[in-house]
Write an enzyme that holds these catalytic residues in place. Structure first.
Site, short mmCIF file in Angstrom:
data_model
loop_
_atom_site.label_atom_id
_atom_site.label_comp_id
_atom_site.label_asym_id
_atom_site.label_seq_id
_atom_site.Cartn_x
_atom_site.Cartn_y
_atom_site.Cartn_z
N TYR A 1 0.58 -1.52 0.09
CA TYR A 1 -0.16 -0.30 0.15
C TYR A 1 1.33 0.98 -0.02
CZ TYR A 1 -4.95 -0.34 0.27
OH TYR A 1 -6.40 -0.53 -0.30
N GLU B 1 -0.64 4.77 -0.36
CA GLU B 1 -0.81 6.07 -0.51
C GLU B 1 -0.56 7.55 -0.53
OE1 GLU B 1 -5.02 6.29 1.29
OE2 GLU B 1 -5.47 4.41 0.72
N ASP C 1 -6.52 13.59 -24.96
CA ASP C 1 -6.87 12.38 -24.55
C ASP C 1 -5.68 11.70 -25.60
OD1 ASP C 1 -7.49 10.23 -23.86
OD2 ASP C 1 -9.77 10.26 -23.12
N THR D 1 -3.91 6.63 -21.59
CA THR D 1 -4.30 4.82 -21.16
C THR D 1 -2.57 4.35 -21.63
OG1 THR D 1 -5.12 3.88 -22.59
CG2 THR D 1 -6.01 4.36 -20.88
N LYS E 1 -2.14 0.66 -25.27
CA LYS E 1 -2.89 0.72 -26.79
C LYS E 1 -1.62 0.88 -27.32
CE LYS E 1 -7.33 2.80 -25.10
NZ LYS E 1 -7.06 3.42 -24.16
N ARG F 1 -1.81 -2.64 -18.77
CA ARG F 1 -3.93 -1.58 -18.28
C ARG F 1 -3.43 -0.35 -17.32
NH1 ARG F 1 -6.48 -4.40 -21.42
NH2 ARG F 1 -8.33 -2.44 -22.08
N1 DSN Z 1 -12.33 0.82 -25.03
C1 DSN Z 1 -11.32 2.11 -25.21
C2 DSN Z 1 -11.37 1.76 -27.24
O1 DSN Z 1 -12.05 0.17 -27.28
O2 DSN Z 1 -10.93 2.08 -28.22
C3 DSN Z 1 -11.40 3.42 -24.93
O3 DSN Z 1 -11.60 3.69 -23.73
#
Ligand code: DSN
Length: 424
Positions: free
Chosen positions: A58, A60, A204, A230, A233, A239
């Site tokens: 943990y 925080e 974003d 994120t 990707k 993730r």
């Molecule tokens: N769920 C994602 C996507 O597939 O583009 C976006 O958050």
């Protein structure tokens, strides 16, 4: 299929049922042609880092300012991830704690808006994201979301509409970026409008973070106040998510993530983000990012040659949005048939779609995963042919044709092992 016990010895011994499911997923990921543009294969090193004892801690707070003791190592892990994020993206400040993209975006609202304030983003059916103020999301319920879109004739962002809306509505926050945008995002144009409207500009870049890191898409850094992404990707990490910003916004962003929205960071994810950023800093990652785009362009050309209608007429990045109206097959029917053929895609709304979001006209595809396996532009003609045959088979409900495609897909995939996926 049961995985070979040496791949997951403890799991196989403790919980064979779950081990069997992991083995089945490994096989699925190994055998299929994964074209979902928001997915990828992480490296074995990223996978290992995300399964470490950092899970047990943990933490925080932030490095040097924690609410728990025993942070001698975790502080170093998080500081390393932050330093690497700053170096890879060239930003003043990085927060690597957001659990994923939606919490990261929620933290942005918490930092820069009050409930009931007007916020602006791209409409979900136009290619935006739920958290950009869309009505069914908390961000559209707790804030007054106003939404822009793309032009019907070009499929490109309608900057006249963006400007008119921003000046009329004076949103506190403007989001640019999205989930189904096949073209380069003009961050400078958004920044000019945000300045005029007195809004905080949030880029974003979840879909294109890896392309930015690899120099295959312009960077939002000179233009955006805050960058949200994120990490799983095109960036090819675990993730998770990150928020990056100029120094002037650092305190507000950090306070919003913790204690504003989250509790303890997921340290095993932070470690894996650090590894992914280390990989993204290597020259080979630049090659990867360029190859993702080259493959997408080659695939778009091959699909156009086969009579597919692509939103905006093609792609500049990793993503292609096909409108199947002219092929006389709804997106969902096509996506499910392609899945049976070993080609994994997702059905998706196209701009101005007359059909419903759960049964839309489009299919969204992309090249991050196949590029991670080493497929090159020369393979894209075959991929387009499989998609064409699969869509035609969907129209005719021809299961034999789908099975024949699947056999060909499995054959090619066997020649290009997936990173991180053990071969049975
Ligand atoms: N769920 C994602 C996507 O597939 O583009 C976006 O958050």
């Amino acid at each position: 299929m049961t995985p070979a016990p040496e791949h997951h010895p403890a799991l196989s011994a403790t919980d064979p049922e779950l081990a069997r499911l992991v083995g089945a997923e490994e096989r699925l990921q190994a055998e299929t042609l994964r074209l979902i543009p928001s997915e990828n294969y992480v490296s074995a090193a990223v996978l290992e880092a995300s399964g470490t004892v950092l899970q047990n801690k943990y933490s925080e707070g932030y490095p040097g300012r924690r609410y728990y003791e025993g942070q001698q190592v975790v502080d170093q892990v998080e500081s390393l991830a932050v330093a690497r994020a700053k170096a890879v993206f060239g930003v003043d400040h990085a927060n690597v704690q957001p659990y994923s993209g939606s919490p990261a975006n929620l933290a942005v609202y918490l930092a820069f808006a009050q409930p009931g304030d007007t916020v602006m983003g791209m409409a979900l059916p136009m290619g935006g994201h739920l958290t950009h103020g869309w009505g069914v999301s908390a961000t559209g319920k707790w804030f007054r979301g106003v939404q822009y879109g793309v032009r019907q004739d070009t499929g490109l962002i309608d900057f006249d509409q963006v400007r008119e809306l921003a000046l009329a509505e004076r949103p506190k926050v403007i989001f640019c970026g999205g989930t189904a945008l096949p073209r380069t995002i003009d961050f400078a144009a958004f920044a000019e409008i945000a300045r005029e409207a007195g809004a905080v500009l949030v880029a974003d870049v979840a879909h294109i973070a890896g392309l930015i890191a690899g120099g295959a898409h312009p960077s939002p850094v000179p233009h955006a106040d805050v960058i949200s992404t994120t990490t799983h990707k095109t960036l090819r990490g675990p993730r998770g998510a990150m928020l990056m910003c100029r120094e002037e916004h650092a305190k507000a962003v950090d306070k919003a993530v913790f204690p504003g929205l989250q509790g303890g960071p997921h340290n095993q994810t932070t470690a894996a983000i650090a590894v992914a950023l280390h990989e993204a800093a290597q020259p080979s990652f630049r090659d990867y990012a360029q190859a993702v785009v080259a493959n997408a362009k080659a695939l778009a050309e091959a699909l156009l040659a086969r009579g597919f209608d692509l939103v905006s007429g093609g792609t500049d990045n990793h993503l292609i949005l096909m409108d199947l109206t002219g092929k006389d097959v709804p997106g969902k029917i096509a996506a499910k048939a392609l899945d049976r053929a070993g080609i994994v895609v997702n059905y998706n709304t196209v701009p101005y779609d007359p059909r419903k979001p759960f049964d839309p006209s489009g299919v969204r595809i992309g090249t991050p995963s196949l590029t991670s396996r080493g497929l090159e532009a020369e393979h894209m003609a075959a991929v387009a042919e499989w998609i064409d045959r699969g869509v035609e088979a969907a129209r005719k409900a021809d299961e034999d044709a789908l099975a024949a495609i699947r056999a060909e897909v499995v054959d090619l995939m066997a020649q290009y092992p997936a990173p991180g996926v053990p071969v049975a």
